[in-house]
Design an enzyme around this catalytic site. Structure first.
Site, PDB file in Angstrom:
ATOM      1  N   ARG A 115      -1.632  -2.542  -6.631  1.00 15.94           N
ATOM      2  CA  ARG A 115      -1.891  -3.946  -6.313  1.00 15.94           C
ATOM      3  C   ARG A 115      -2.680  -4.098  -5.027  1.00 15.94           C
ATOM      4  O   ARG A 115      -2.572  -3.293  -4.120  1.00 15.94           O
ATOM      5  CB  ARG A 115      -0.557  -4.662  -6.100  1.00 15.94           C
ATOM      6  CG  ARG A 115       0.139  -4.948  -7.373  1.00 15.94           C
ATOM      7  CD  ARG A 115       1.191  -6.002  -7.164  1.00 15.94           C
ATOM      8  NE  ARG A 115       2.422  -5.461  -6.610  1.00 15.94           N
ATOM      9  CZ  ARG A 115       3.428  -6.221  -6.212  1.00 15.94           C
ATOM     10  NH1 ARG A 115       3.341  -7.523  -6.260  1.00 15.94           N
ATOM     11  NH2 ARG A 115       4.528  -5.665  -5.751  1.00 15.94           N
ATOM     12  N   HIS A 165      10.688  -4.913 -13.678  1.00 20.12           N
ATOM     13  CA  HIS A 165      10.259  -4.519 -12.336  1.00 20.12           C
ATOM     14  C   HIS A 165       9.079  -5.428 -12.011  1.00 20.12           C
ATOM     15  O   HIS A 165       7.930  -5.039 -12.055  1.00 20.12           O
ATOM     16  CB  HIS A 165       9.857  -3.046 -12.331  1.00 20.12           C
ATOM     17  CG  HIS A 165       9.290  -2.592 -11.018  1.00 20.12           C
ATOM     18  ND1 HIS A 165      10.045  -2.555  -9.873  1.00 20.12           N
ATOM     19  CD2 HIS A 165       8.058  -2.166 -10.660  1.00 20.12           C
ATOM     20  CE1 HIS A 165       9.284  -2.134  -8.876  1.00 20.12           C
ATOM     21  NE2 HIS A 165       8.068  -1.886  -9.330  1.00 20.12           N
TER      22      HIS A 165
END
Ligand code: TXD
Length: 309
Positions: free
Chosen positions: A80, A173
């Site tokens: 990310r 998650h």
């Protein structure tokens, strides 16, 4: 025991180092980028003299060198960037997981696969479908890391050792993660004997956002020290046939009232992989949140259509 780590980025390389240093087997680190895995493992080999440890590790950009692995850990993919959710990574990482899993199916048909790449639950599901492996043998690492983060925040709040804490996190998650204070104890005493409901709820939200907090501090890339420690715990449970109860993204076939989805639940992990899925008695509210989390994962199944799913 041959253990291959696919992807020699932050998580992959530290994972490979941890596995080698723990002497869990012969470790192979692979990356598509020429020389990257080889360079990193050459550096790790040079540390053997200093550490007085003759661990076995090699790096390669030739996937064939991962053939006949007993355990394969998939960390290949993009991490990310600040402001991105794990779901933003879907399209690119799905292509990568598909390619990697075609190779695993061909080269290591008997292996146990641990998926790390985000969005974790979706990528675990994709890996399962692409390989066609027994669902016991494929699971995702996500909620053990989240449980460790929750424990660490509790430990810091109460100034008590992490080792005195037992905690469980389930569901995706991702944003739908579900830390479970009702399954959290400190030396066998329930968490609510130590903290008021507002504080507990604050620590739960911080747990959900902990990954993003680290991403924004780092500026580029995402967490890797705790994630690699979480993978180490799972690999150890398999290699040493520990039969420990650890949270993993597992394929459900009726458990928790759900079918055909991978989502974080506590499982007994041993030499065969997932040896049992543990069904916790959830409160009505937690059960609803769990189902909602599953629906959020399922809403992205559409994206997997190009892979015949
Ligand atoms: O709890 C969790 N599951 C996670 C997941 C915790 C931390 C990181 N999480 C995810 O793992 C993250 O969102 C990413 O999707 C992966 C890997 O994270 P990492 O931080 O290691 O990313 P890097 O440093 O960018 O490394 C990725 C490497 C990089 O070297 C690429 O060249 C390589 O993956 N890559 C490939 N390797 C092999 N094969 C293919 N096809 C490939 N494509 C890229």
């Amino acid at each position: 025991m041959k253990i291959s780590v696919i992807g020699a980025g932050n998580v992959g390389s530290i994972t490979a180092m941890r596995l080698a240093q723990e002497r869990l087997g012969e470790v192979v680190l692979f990356d598509v980028v020429k020389g990257l895995a080889d360079g990193k493992t050459a550096d790790m080999q040079d540390a053997r003299f200093l550490l007085k440890q003759d661990y076995e590790i090699t790096g390669t950009d030739d996937i064939k060198k991962s053939a006949s692995s007993d355990i394969i850990i998939i960390t290949a993919g993009l991490p990310r960037k600040p402001g991105m959710t794990r779901e933003d990574l879907i399209n690119r990482n799905a292509q990568i997981i598909n390619e990697v899993c075609q190779n695993i199916k061909r080269l290591s048909p008997k292996g146990i696969v641990i998926v790390v790449t985000n969005p974790l639950d979706l990528m675990t599901y994709l890996a399962l479908k692409v390989t066609g492996f027994n669902p016991k043998k494929i699971f995702g690492m996500g909620v053990t890391l989240d449980a460790s983060r929750f424990a660490n925040l509790i430990s810091a709040e109460l100034r008590i050792p992490n080792t005195d804490i037992e905690t469980t996190v389930i569901a995706s998650h991702g944003e739908g993660m579900l830390p479970l204070p009702g399954f959290t104890t400190i030396k066998d005493a329930p968490l609510d004997k130590f903290l008021d409901p507002e504080k507990i709820s604050e620590l739960c939200s911080r747990t959900v956002n902990r990954g993003a907090e680290i991403v924004s501090l780092l500026g580029s890339g995402s967490a890797f020290f705790a994630p690699s420690a979480a993978v180490l715990g799972l690999v150890k449970a398999v290699v040493k046939d520990e039969k420990r109860i650890l949270g993993v993204s597992a394929f459900l076939n009726g458990e928790y009232g759900l079918k055909d989805i991978c989502i974080g639940v506590p499982c007994r992990i041993g030499r065969e992989g997932i040896e049992k899925i543990v069904e916790l008695k959830l409160s009505v509210q937690d059960k609803q949140a769990f189902i909602a989390s599953a629906e959020k994962i399922r809403s992205n199944f559409e994206i997997l259509k190009p892979y015949g799913i």
